[in-house]
Design a protein around this motif. Structure first.
Motif, PDB file in Angstrom:
ATOM      1  N   ARG A  85     -20.935  -9.530   3.753  1.00 40.57           N
ATOM      2  CA  ARG A  85     -21.518 -10.175   2.571  1.00 40.57           C
ATOM      3  C   ARG A  85     -20.517 -11.108   1.905  1.00 40.57           C
ATOM      4  NH1 ARG A  85     -26.088  -9.849  -0.048  1.00 40.57           N
ATOM      5  NH2 ARG A  85     -26.201 -10.261  -2.274  1.00 40.57           N
ATOM      6  N   PHE A  86     -19.240 -10.753   1.974  1.00 42.43           N
ATOM      7  CA  PHE A  86     -18.219 -11.637   1.407  1.00 42.43           C
ATOM      8  C   PHE A  86     -18.285 -13.010   2.074  1.00 42.43           C
ATOM      9  CE2 PHE A  86     -14.057 -13.634   1.680  1.00 42.43           C
ATOM     10  CZ  PHE A  86     -13.654 -13.659   0.355  1.00 42.43           C
ATOM     11  N   PHE A  87     -18.383 -13.033   3.401  1.00 38.16           N
ATOM     12  CA  PHE A  87     -18.354 -14.306   4.120  1.00 38.16           C
ATOM     13  C   PHE A  87     -19.719 -15.004   4.162  1.00 38.16           C
ATOM     14  CE2 PHE A  87     -14.478 -12.362   5.884  1.00 38.16           C
ATOM     15  CZ  PHE A  87     -13.603 -13.413   5.651  1.00 38.16           C
ATOM     16  N   THR A  88     -20.796 -14.273   3.871  1.00 33.69           N
ATOM     17  CA  THR A  88     -22.113 -14.928   3.868  1.00 33.69           C
ATOM     18  C   THR A  88     -22.603 -15.246   2.462  1.00 33.69           C
ATOM     19  OG1 THR A  88     -23.243 -12.777   3.896  1.00 33.69           O
ATOM     20  CG2 THR A  88     -22.811 -13.831   6.030  1.00 33.69           C
ATOM     21  N   HIS A  89     -22.008 -14.626   1.431  1.00 28.11           N
ATOM     22  CA  HIS A  89     -22.473 -14.838   0.065  1.00 28.11           C
ATOM     23  C   HIS A  89     -21.353 -15.217  -0.902  1.00 28.11           C
ATOM     24  CE1 HIS A  89     -25.985 -12.810   1.724  1.00 28.11           C
ATOM     25  NE2 HIS A  89     -26.676 -13.170   0.663  1.00 28.11           N
ATOM     26  N   TYR A  90     -20.400 -14.306  -1.093  1.00 32.37           N
ATOM     27  CA  TYR A  90     -19.436 -14.482  -2.178  1.00 32.37           C
ATOM     28  C   TYR A  90     -18.549 -15.716  -1.994  1.00 32.37           C
ATOM     29  CZ  TYR A  90     -20.802  -9.602  -2.856  1.00 32.37           C
ATOM     30  OH  TYR A  90     -21.517  -8.454  -3.018  1.00 32.37           O
ATOM     31  N   PHE A  91     -17.927 -15.841  -0.816  1.00 34.78           N
ATOM     32  CA  PHE A  91     -17.009 -16.965  -0.585  1.00 34.78           C
ATOM     33  C   PHE A  91     -17.733 -18.311  -0.566  1.00 34.78           C
ATOM     34  CE2 PHE A  91     -14.731 -19.599   2.720  1.00 34.78           C
ATOM     35  CZ  PHE A  91     -13.783 -20.096   1.842  1.00 34.78           C
ATOM     36  N   PRO A  92     -18.787 -18.482   0.254  1.00 31.54           N
ATOM     37  CA  PRO A  92     -19.443 -19.793   0.242  1.00 31.54           C
ATOM     38  C   PRO A  92     -20.051 -20.145  -1.113  1.00 31.54           C
ATOM     39  CG  PRO A  92     -20.720 -18.222   1.534  1.00 31.54           C
ATOM     40  CD  PRO A  92     -19.398 -17.580   1.258  1.00 31.54           C
ATOM     41  N   ALA A  93     -20.532 -19.134  -1.852  1.00 29.00           N
ATOM     42  CA  ALA A  93     -21.095 -19.412  -3.176  1.00 29.00           C
ATOM     43  C   ALA A  93     -20.013 -19.903  -4.129  1.00 29.00           C
ATOM     44  CB  ALA A  93     -21.760 -18.156  -3.748  1.00 29.00           C
ATOM     45  N   ALA A  94     -18.829 -19.277  -4.097  1.00 28.41           N
ATOM     46  CA  ALA A  94     -17.735 -19.691  -4.984  1.00 28.41           C
ATOM     47  C   ALA A  94     -17.282 -21.116  -4.663  1.00 28.41           C
ATOM     48  CB  ALA A  94     -16.567 -18.714  -4.860  1.00 28.41           C
ATOM     49  N   VAL A  95     -17.216 -21.448  -3.375  1.00 26.08           N
ATOM     50  CA  VAL A  95     -16.821 -22.809  -2.986  1.00 26.08           C
ATOM     51  C   VAL A  95     -17.908 -23.808  -3.369  1.00 26.08           C
ATOM     52  CG1 VAL A  95     -16.211 -24.305  -1.046  1.00 26.08           C
ATOM     53  CG2 VAL A  95     -15.364 -21.956  -1.106  1.00 26.08           C
ATOM     54  N   TYR A  96     -19.162 -23.437  -3.149  1.00 27.39           N
ATOM     55  CA  TYR A  96     -20.270 -24.347  -3.465  1.00 27.39           C
ATOM     56  C   TYR A  96     -20.341 -24.636  -4.965  1.00 27.39           C
ATOM     57  CZ  TYR A  96     -24.978 -26.251  -3.750  1.00 27.39           C
ATOM     58  OH  TYR A  96     -26.056 -27.073  -4.007  1.00 27.39           O
ATOM     59  N   ARG A  97     -20.140 -23.610  -5.785  1.00 27.90           N
ATOM     60  CA  ARG A  97     -20.200 -23.811  -7.241  1.00 27.90           C
ATOM     61  C   ARG A  97     -19.128 -24.796  -7.720  1.00 27.90           C
ATOM     62  NH1 ARG A  97     -23.381 -20.313 -10.108  1.00 27.90           N
ATOM     63  NH2 ARG A  97     -24.072 -18.394  -9.060  1.00 27.90           N
ATOM     64  N   ALA A  98     -18.022 -24.857  -7.004  1.00 28.71           N
ATOM     65  CA  ALA A  98     -16.903 -25.719  -7.435  1.00 28.71           C
ATOM     66  C   ALA A  98     -16.903 -27.068  -6.727  1.00 28.71           C
ATOM     67  CB  ALA A  98     -15.578 -24.996  -7.175  1.00 28.71           C
ATOM     68  N   THR A 302     -21.046 -27.457   6.602  1.00 22.15           N
ATOM     69  CA  THR A 302     -22.402 -26.938   6.762  1.00 22.15           C
ATOM     70  C   THR A 302     -22.482 -25.498   6.268  1.00 22.15           C
ATOM     71  OG1 THR A 302     -22.763 -28.367   8.684  1.00 22.15           O
ATOM     72  CG2 THR A 302     -24.248 -26.484   8.424  1.00 22.15           C
ATOM     73  N   TYR A 303     -21.479 -24.718   6.605  1.00 23.77           N
ATOM     74  CA  TYR A 303     -21.391 -23.322   6.162  1.00 23.77           C
ATOM     75  C   TYR A 303     -21.427 -23.230   4.641  1.00 23.77           C
ATOM     76  CZ  TYR A 303     -18.602 -19.135   4.938  1.00 23.77           C
ATOM     77  OH  TYR A 303     -18.110 -17.991   4.370  1.00 23.77           O
ATOM     78  N   VAL A 304     -20.635 -24.073   3.977  1.00 22.39           N
ATOM     79  CA  VAL A 304     -20.570 -24.036   2.514  1.00 22.39           C
ATOM     80  C   VAL A 304     -21.872 -24.535   1.898  1.00 22.39           C
ATOM     81  CG1 VAL A 304     -19.467 -25.078   0.493  1.00 22.39           C
ATOM     82  CG2 VAL A 304     -18.065 -24.204   2.372  1.00 22.39           C
ATOM     83  N   LEU A 305     -22.378 -25.639   2.398  1.00 27.32           N
ATOM     84  CA  LEU A 305     -23.553 -26.241   1.783  1.00 27.32           C
ATOM     85  C   LEU A 305     -24.819 -25.419   2.023  1.00 27.32           C
ATOM     86  CD1 LEU A 305     -22.876 -30.012   2.568  1.00 27.32           C
ATOM     87  CD2 LEU A 305     -22.552 -28.804   0.401  1.00 27.32           C
ATOM     88  N   VAL A 306     -24.950 -24.847   3.221  1.00 24.55           N
ATOM     89  CA  VAL A 306     -26.173 -24.086   3.534  1.00 24.55           C
ATOM     90  C   VAL A 306     -26.087 -22.677   2.963  1.00 24.55           C
ATOM     91  CG1 VAL A 306     -27.603 -23.136   5.379  1.00 24.55           C
ATOM     92  CG2 VAL A 306     -26.680 -25.459   5.580  1.00 24.55           C
ATOM     93  N   LEU A 307     -25.077 -21.905   3.400  1.00 22.08           N
ATOM     94  CA  LEU A 307     -24.967 -20.529   2.924  1.00 22.08           C
ATOM     95  C   LEU A 307     -24.600 -20.475   1.445  1.00 22.08           C
ATOM     96  CD1 LEU A 307     -23.222 -18.587   5.846  1.00 22.08           C
ATOM     97  CD2 LEU A 307     -25.648 -18.826   5.323  1.00 22.08           C
ATOM     98  N   GLY A 308     -23.735 -21.381   1.008  1.00 21.71           N
ATOM     99  CA  GLY A 308     -23.326 -21.384  -0.393  1.00 21.71           C
ATOM    100  C   GLY A 308     -24.478 -21.693  -1.327  1.00 21.71           C
TER     101      GLY A 308
END
Length: 331
Positions: A85-98, A302-308
């Protein structure tokens, strides 16, 4: 073995193990305690079974261990689910928000590097002002220092070296971002160095070699540094403008996001280090090496934009549902 004395000496620990195995929810500390007591009780059962076993005592302790084993296995699978969940939710979401912050950092960084590169390549007075010699064949000639930098060490050792260095630069940009100026200085000096090196290679007519060695790993590596710088500066700006929250609450919230990004970037920089250690100095044609670098960059974005974006949308939807539920309850 005096089984009565042995049982009396360990019964408190066994009761605690049984209590933890029956408890519906465990904190992190309790989960660690469960694993620790389970291992100790397993060893104690083995001793009982080999030295004058008491059937009733062995049966009772075996039942406790059976329950505990199920909880231990469940706790371990939950741990792996949390890692996923860290790599599919928490990390990409934090990068996407910033993303507005690190996109701005990327734009300014590239602009500064281009300006220094053009001035270095075209202005002798600029090179003189910055103490750059007019003739630097040791750096720019074929097989010079720029190229041998990537091949003078074994691939694995070089990959580890650049991973450590890039992690250090990213850590400075991330955690000194709260002071703003140190992070800006680190980013500026990296842009300055990249621009001057590119300018010298361009002035020597070797810009193709410069991009052939920089782009395979540099696209992903620089993106990681941009993310680190952007998230770090966002943390610093939170101290200046905490918004509707208190300064302490805003800093705590953004600090957690910064720590999440820091942990996730370790993996990104590891991939970048592998590219710099094994792909950049390889004998593959430059076009192939650059294509591999661009593919890694495209995969990360793509990882950041889609999953994030998906993770942020889920979080916001959950927050709205919570607010609606709270309002309905209070009504």
């Amino acid at each position: 073995m005096d089984t009565d004395a042995y049982s009396w000496a360990h019964q408190r620990s066994w009761r605690r193990l049984d209590q933890l195995s029956r408890q519906r929810k465990l904190t992190g500390g309790e989960a660690d305690e469960l694993v620790r007591r389970y291992r100790a009780a397993s060893q104690e059962l083995a001793r009982l079974q080999t030295r004058h076993p008491d059937p009733d005592l062995v049966t009772g302790l075996s039942a406790i261990l059976a329950r505990a084993r199920g909880r231990v296995l469940a706790a371990r699978s939950r741990t792996w689910r949390e890692v996923g969940r860290f790599f599919t939710h928490y990390f990409p979401a934090a990068v996407y928000r910033a993303w507005p912050w690190w996109s701005a950092v990327a734009l300014v960084f590239v602009t500064v590097a281009i300006v220094f590169g053009v001035l270095t390549a075209e202005s002798a007075s600029f090179r003189t002002a910055f103490g750059i010699p007019d003739d630097v064949p040791g750096l720019t000639r074929p097989g010079g220092a720029f190229e041998t930098y990537y091949t003078e060490h074994p691939n694995g050792a070089f990959a580890a070296k650049v991973w450590t260095n890039n992690a250090w630069v990213s850590a400075i940009a991330l955690f000194l971002g709260v002071l703003i100026l140190p992070a800006v200085y680190v980013l500026f000096m990296n842009a300055h160095g990249l621009g001057i090196t590119g300018g010298l290679m361009a002035e020597a007519g070797r810009l193709d070699s410069f991009f052939g060695f920089i782009l395979p790993h540099g696209t992903l590596e620089l993106t990681a540094i941009f993310v680190a710088g952007g998230v770090g500066l966002k943390l610093g700006w939170t101290l200046v403008d905490p918004g509707p929250s208190s300064r302490a609450a805003a800093l705590a919230r953004q600090g957690r996001a910064t720590a999440t990004v820091a942990l996730g970037l370790v993996g990104v920089l590891f991939v970048s280090g592998l590219l710099e250690g094994f792909v950049t100095p390889s004998g593959l044609p430059a076009a192939v090496r650059i294509a591999i670098g661009f593919a890694a960059e495209a995969a990360f974005l793509t990882y950041v934009l889609v999953l994030g974006r998906r993770a942020v949308a889920e979080q916001e939807q959950g927050s709205r549902l919570h607010e609606f539920s709270s309002a309905s309850t209070s009504a």
